[in-house]
Enzyme design. Sequence first.
Site, short mmCIF file in Angstrom:
data_model
loop_
_atom_site.label_atom_id
_atom_site.label_comp_id
_atom_site.label_asym_id
_atom_site.label_seq_id
_atom_site.Cartn_x
_atom_site.Cartn_y
_atom_site.Cartn_z
N THR A 53 -6.96 40.00 40.60
CA THR A 53 -4.73 40.13 40.36
C THR A 53 -4.30 38.83 40.43
O THR A 53 -2.92 38.68 39.68
CB THR A 53 -4.69 40.84 40.71
OG1 THR A 53 -4.78 41.12 42.27
CG2 THR A 53 -5.08 42.73 40.38
N VAL A 56 -5.44 32.47 41.51
CA VAL A 56 -7.12 32.38 41.66
C VAL A 56 -8.19 32.65 40.82
O VAL A 56 -8.59 32.67 39.93
CB VAL A 56 -6.99 31.63 42.04
CG1 VAL A 56 -8.46 30.80 42.45
CG2 VAL A 56 -5.51 30.14 43.14
N CYS A 176 -7.23 22.50 47.41
CA CYS A 176 -7.02 21.44 46.03
C CYS A 176 -6.75 20.52 46.07
O CYS A 176 -6.50 19.41 45.74
CB CYS A 176 -5.87 23.15 45.93
SG CYS A 176 -4.24 22.79 46.39
N ARG A 293 6.06 20.01 48.62
CA ARG A 293 6.71 20.81 47.69
C ARG A 293 7.32 20.00 46.50
O ARG A 293 8.73 20.03 47.03
CB ARG A 293 7.12 21.96 48.58
CG ARG A 293 6.56 23.40 47.10
CD ARG A 293 4.98 23.73 47.10
NE ARG A 293 4.30 24.26 48.06
CZ ARG A 293 3.37 24.75 48.09
NH1 ARG A 293 2.38 24.58 46.96
NH2 ARG A 293 2.65 25.32 48.76
N HIS A 300 -0.35 19.72 40.83
CA HIS A 300 -0.52 18.21 42.09
C HIS A 300 -0.05 17.41 41.48
O HIS A 300 -1.40 16.70 41.05
CB HIS A 300 -1.03 19.10 42.65
CG HIS A 300 -1.32 20.36 43.96
ND1 HIS A 300 -0.17 20.65 43.78
CD2 HIS A 300 -2.01 20.76 44.50
CE1 HIS A 300 -0.37 22.10 43.94
NE2 HIS A 300 -1.27 21.36 44.94
#
Length: 392
Positions: A53, A56, A176, A293, A300
């Site tokens: 859920t 990812v 990532c 961020r 990214h």
Amino acid sequence: MNSPALSLRHNHFLNGGSALASGIRLPRSISSPFRVRMSLQENGPSVAVVGVTGAVGQEFLSVLSDRNFPYRSIKLLASKRSAGKSMKFEERDYTVEELTEDSFDGIDIALFSAGGSISKKFGPLAAQKGTIVVDNSSAFRMDENVPLVIPEVNPEAMAHVKLGSGKGALIANPNCSTIICLMAVTPLHRRAKVKRMVVSTYQAASGAGAAAMEELVQQTREVLEGKEPTCNIFNQQVPSCDLPSQCSYAFNLFSHNAPIQPNGYNEEEMKLVKETRKIWSDKDVKVTATCIRVPVMRAHAESVNLQFENPLDENTARDILKNAPGIVVVDDRASNRFPTPLEVSNKDDVAVGRVRRDVSQDGDYGLDIFVCGDQIRKGAALNAVQIAEMLL
């Protein structure tokens, strides 16, 4: 586990939607309305998705479907809170099941993205039952007995793991930022050997989960409407701030929200350092990083400065990148067109541009490049599914 709405195809937060233009999607590079689904096959492996859920977890399902990954059965697992919810996958209805110690009986491959604590508890248990676990958390990345794999970079690291052998295993998905960086840098490293790498990242909300993506959209609307922004996810980012407007993620940027280590680096930065050395099997390569961020939804961007042992000119580097798997070169100086996070959102390939000689170094021993990649897709779900494909 994050628990956004469970629609896989219409949640704009998870499919490249803009905070200012909800409902607009960028198409996947490999999608086609005329593809015949051949994924459900009697001779395919049994698959489980843990954390289904979350952002990812939902992307796992999208990638499995897009790539026609063969499976004879698929089990959707999440927390007790999400158990019982209905999800549709490839025109079939499924019920989300609670993750328990019995969830992996008869499961061949399990894709995990439910956080490090869940992975540490259930990953080894699943492996003991003969399941090959591909884990997206940081739980096992630096374990010397667990391969840390980017299929285009170091597939040999998992050569000993065999589907159907009856032996379970753990395989770690890199962070990532590491995946996106090394997809672009490794082809150059193979040619000229990187001595030192300096990385500055500009990281999207998706790295903090679906709730952070939703909050960025909410904050953007609130700020544009002259309201105080809601700060639930990133409200600790500016400890000195007295007003929510000073803590806003929208129209702002800040040092990555990972904890700061004694050496002054945060955890995200040290992941890039340590994971690069492990993936390249090179403990001597020098890596430093600054992770930021930024108010971008799901892709990214990274500025990478490279110093080589052997000379490599920018034209040769550009040609190497054009022929590298999973890379698209966007490097049009005349039009000032280079990679952008929006352009790569919801796409499989990592985009590279701004390829140029580092003028601070003598000769052709240094390059600067700019890299963009979808954090949820290649930075997480796609890489994990590619690992699973290598097991077939």
